[in-house]
Design an enzyme around this catalytic site. Structure first.
Site, PDB file in Angstrom:
ATOM      1  N   CYS A 150       0.817  -1.223   0.000  1.00 21.98           N
ATOM      2  CA  CYS A 150       0.000   0.000   0.000  1.00 21.98           C
ATOM      3  C   CYS A 150       0.847   1.267   0.000  1.00 21.98           C
ATOM      4  CB  CYS A 150      -0.923   0.016   1.212  1.00 21.98           C
ATOM      5  SG  CYS A 150      -1.973  -1.421   1.286  1.00 21.98           S
TER       6      CYS A 150
ATOM      7  N   HIS B  54      -3.571   7.181   0.514  1.00 22.02           N
ATOM      8  CA  HIS B  54      -3.770   5.848  -0.066  1.00 22.02           C
ATOM      9  C   HIS B  54      -5.228   5.486   0.205  1.00 22.02           C
ATOM     10  CE1 HIS B  54      -4.007   1.650  -0.639  1.00 22.02           C
ATOM     11  NE2 HIS B  54      -3.931   1.339   0.652  1.00 22.02           N
TER      12      HIS B  54
ATOM     13  N   ASN C 178      -9.821  -0.561  -3.131  1.00 22.86           N
ATOM     14  CA  ASN C 178      -8.431  -0.355  -2.727  1.00 22.86           C
ATOM     15  C   ASN C 178      -7.528  -0.949  -3.810  1.00 22.86           C
ATOM     16  OD1 ASN C 178      -5.877  -0.607  -1.588  1.00 22.86           O
ATOM     17  ND2 ASN C 178      -6.638  -1.154   0.444  1.00 22.86           N
TER      18      ASN C 178
HETATM   19  N1  ACO Z   1     -19.955  -8.967   3.974  1.00 21.01           N
HETATM   20  C1  ACO Z   1     -20.779  -9.198   4.991  1.00 21.01           C
HETATM   21  N2  ACO Z   1     -20.362  -9.557   6.229  1.00 21.01           N
HETATM   22  C2  ACO Z   1     -19.034  -9.637   6.421  1.00 21.01           C
HETATM   23  C3  ACO Z   1     -18.109  -9.392   5.395  1.00 21.01           C
HETATM   24  C4  ACO Z   1     -18.622  -9.040   4.124  1.00 21.01           C
HETATM   25  N3  ACO Z   1     -17.817  -8.774   3.081  1.00 21.01           N
HETATM   26  N4  ACO Z   1     -16.861  -9.551   5.896  1.00 21.01           N
HETATM   27  C5  ACO Z   1     -16.993  -9.897   7.183  1.00 21.01           C
HETATM   28  N5  ACO Z   1     -18.307  -9.948   7.514  1.00 21.01           N
HETATM   29  C6  ACO Z   1     -18.878 -10.240   8.806  1.00 21.01           C
HETATM   30  C7  ACO Z   1     -17.960 -11.058   9.682  1.00 21.01           C
HETATM   31  O1  ACO Z   1     -18.059 -12.427   9.398  1.00 21.01           O
HETATM   32  C8  ACO Z   1     -18.476 -10.720  11.060  1.00 21.01           C
HETATM   33  O2  ACO Z   1     -19.645 -11.468  11.300  1.00 21.01           O
HETATM   34  P1  ACO Z   1     -19.960 -12.013  12.783  1.00 21.01           P
HETATM   35  O3  ACO Z   1     -20.123 -10.785  13.632  1.00 21.01           O
HETATM   36  O4  ACO Z   1     -21.216 -12.793  12.589  1.00 21.01           O
HETATM   37  O5  ACO Z   1     -18.768 -12.833  13.180  1.00 21.01           O
HETATM   38  C9  ACO Z   1     -18.886  -9.251  10.928  1.00 21.01           C
HETATM   39  O6  ACO Z   1     -19.080  -9.025   9.514  1.00 21.01           O
HETATM   40  C10 ACO Z   1     -17.857  -8.311  11.452  1.00 21.01           C
HETATM   41  O7  ACO Z   1     -16.586  -8.687  10.943  1.00 21.01           O
HETATM   42  P2  ACO Z   1     -15.283  -7.919  11.274  1.00 21.01           P
HETATM   43  O8  ACO Z   1     -14.132  -8.529  10.553  1.00 21.01           O
HETATM   44  O9  ACO Z   1     -15.190  -7.735  12.757  1.00 21.01           O
HETATM   45  O10 ACO Z   1     -15.646  -6.533  10.589  1.00 21.01           O
HETATM   46  P3  ACO Z   1     -15.048  -5.132  10.861  1.00 21.01           P
HETATM   47  O11 ACO Z   1     -16.103  -4.269  11.403  1.00 21.01           O
HETATM   48  O12 ACO Z   1     -13.720  -5.179  11.535  1.00 21.01           O
HETATM   49  O13 ACO Z   1     -14.796  -4.656   9.354  1.00 21.01           O
HETATM   50  C11 ACO Z   1     -12.997  -4.321   7.851  1.00 21.01           C
HETATM   51  C12 ACO Z   1     -13.872  -5.338   8.537  1.00 21.01           C
HETATM   52  C13 ACO Z   1     -13.847  -3.450   6.928  1.00 21.01           C
HETATM   53  C14 ACO Z   1     -11.947  -5.015   7.000  1.00 21.01           C
HETATM   54  C15 ACO Z   1     -12.358  -3.454   8.965  1.00 21.01           C
HETATM   55  O14 ACO Z   1     -11.705  -4.240   9.909  1.00 21.01           O
HETATM   56  C16 ACO Z   1     -11.433  -2.449   8.430  1.00 21.01           C
HETATM   57  O15 ACO Z   1     -11.835  -1.447   7.887  1.00 21.01           O
HETATM   58  N6  ACO Z   1     -10.123  -2.685   8.590  1.00 21.01           N
HETATM   59  C17 ACO Z   1      -9.141  -1.826   8.071  1.00 21.01           C
HETATM   60  C18 ACO Z   1      -8.390  -2.565   7.122  1.00 21.01           C
HETATM   61  C19 ACO Z   1      -8.486  -2.033   5.739  1.00 21.01           C
HETATM   62  O16 ACO Z   1      -9.217  -1.167   5.394  1.00 21.01           O
HETATM   63  N7  ACO Z   1      -7.654  -2.609   4.947  1.00 21.01           N
HETATM   64  C20 ACO Z   1      -7.571  -2.228   3.614  1.00 21.01           C
HETATM   65  C21 ACO Z   1      -6.449  -2.947   3.052  1.00 21.01           C
HETATM   66  S1  ACO Z   1      -4.984  -2.602   3.865  1.00 21.01           S
HETATM   67  C22 ACO Z   1      -4.551  -1.099   3.503  1.00 21.01           C
HETATM   68  O17 ACO Z   1      -4.721  -0.685   2.390  1.00 21.01           O
HETATM   69  C23 ACO Z   1      -4.027  -0.295   4.577  1.00 21.01           C
END
Ligand code: ACO
Length: 333
Positions: A115, A260, A290
């Protein structure tokens, strides 16, 4: 001592738009979940049978950037190519761009910083120009994610985030004092390497290993999303602050912040922290997802095409991602 400035920009994304609703047909996800957590509405994915790869898309973006710089391919002295999705394990994509553009035998360097790959690449190119070694350097970020994602419900947390595309700039020797790249700042913290990674195949666990261990899915990207989020908001902020401080500037001086495009929630957090208005921030993750190393040059080019970047503007660029690695660039346009 010379300085560097961007003289040309271009970007290329595949034609095929994949909406969140499209994804909900192949995995258990939905538009609301994706938009609420990431801001993403759609992304571009290369279709099977297309000629596009990271190198091919990078070359397409580079052609536009060279033309807009008013240069010929023979004027380019060096190539820096950033990707985490190279066409081959080796050699890197830089040499492929050299060939695809039918360029003279200039040097080509690949940067593997995910990234923050474009920020690192710009910093490398800036140093080559500052020392007087090169005059015009092609800096490219390109990613072909879609073929490497687990597009099932199992991989949905990661698969919905990423898109394909490429962006390129020409960084040139600059004669105007107080303009161009003012500073770059780079950091890493390898103890978090595994939190956002593709760990196999690796040289100890090569293809035969994966064939024998069919349940080992570590050839798909793994991400601890919450950990990445928590570190991202801290490191983005530090990198911006470091860049501003190094140039005796404050957040009020920023005309456009181009992060980014990791996640709209991360960008909004940083925007609030620095009290930036919507006019001071550029986001296009809604359309492209992304695109990792490509996200900043795509956003930079698109912002410029839309007239959001004007002569004399202060542009702050920052990135955070796998490694963990992060950094910033401060530019007086
Ligand atoms: N669709 C529907 N439900 C989903 C999906 C999806 N695509 N993905 C996960 N879920 C569900 C999970 O299974 C979980 O269900 P549960 O509660 O029944 O167990 C629930 O949603 C919550 O999952 P989490 O992984 O806890 O979701 P979170 O709120 O943390 O969101 C996310 C995930 C969006 C990836 C978040 O952690 C985030 O924004 N992280 C930052 C990382 C990022 O943006 N990375 C980008 C790439 S890296 C970079 O460029 C820096």
């Amino acid at each position: 001592m010379y300085s560097s400035k961007i003289t040309g920009m271009g970007f290329y994304v595949p034609d095929t738009i994949v909406t969140n609703d499209d994804l909900s047909k192949i995995m258990d996800t939905n538009d609301m979940w994706i938009q609420e957590r990431t801001g993403i509405k759609e992304r571009r994915w290369i279709q099977k049978g297309s000629e596009d790869t990271s190198a091919v898309m990078g070359a397409k973006a580079a052609r536009i950037a060279i033309e807009r710089a008013g240069l010929e391919k023979e004027d380019i002295d060096f190539i820096v190519f950033a990707t985490l999705s190279p066409d081959y394990y080796f050699p890197g994509g830089g040499v492929m761009v050299q060939d695809l553009l039918d360029m003279p035998t200039v040097g080509a360097l690949d940067v593997r910083n995910q990234c923050s790959g474009f920020v690192y690449s710009m910093s490398v190119a800036d140093q080559f120009i500052k020392t007087g070694m090169y005059k015009n350097i092609l800096v490219i970020g390109a990613e072909y994610h879609s073929n490497g994602l687990d597009k099932t419900t199992r991989g949905r947390t990661v698969a919905v985030l990423f898109g394909d595309g490429a962006g390129a700039v020409v960084l040139s020797r600059n004669k105007q004092k107080d303009k161009g790249v003012l500073s770059t700042h780079l950091h890493s913290q390898g103890k978090f390497a595994k939190e956002l990674s593709v760990t196999k195949p690796n040289i100890r666990n090569w293809i035969p290993y994966l064939m024998e261990n069919k349940d080992d899915l570590s050839y798909y990207p793994y991400m601890d999303g919450q950990k990445v989020f928590k570190h991202a908001i801290v490191r983005f902020s530090e990198a911006i602050q470091e860049g501003l401080q190094a140039n005796n500037l404050t957040a009020d001086d920023i005309d456009l912040f181009i992060p980014h495009q990791a996640n709209l929630r991360i960008t909004q957090f940083v925007q609030r922290r620095f009290k930036l208005s919507d006019d001071q921030v550029y986001s296009n993750i809604q359309k492209y997802g992304n695109t990792t190393a490509a996200s900043i040059p795509i956003a930079l080019c698109e912002a410029w095409e839309k007239g959001r970047i004007k002569d004399g503007d202060l542009i702050v660029i920052a990135a955070f991602g796998s490694g963990f690695t992060w950094g910033s660039i401060v530019i007086r346009w």
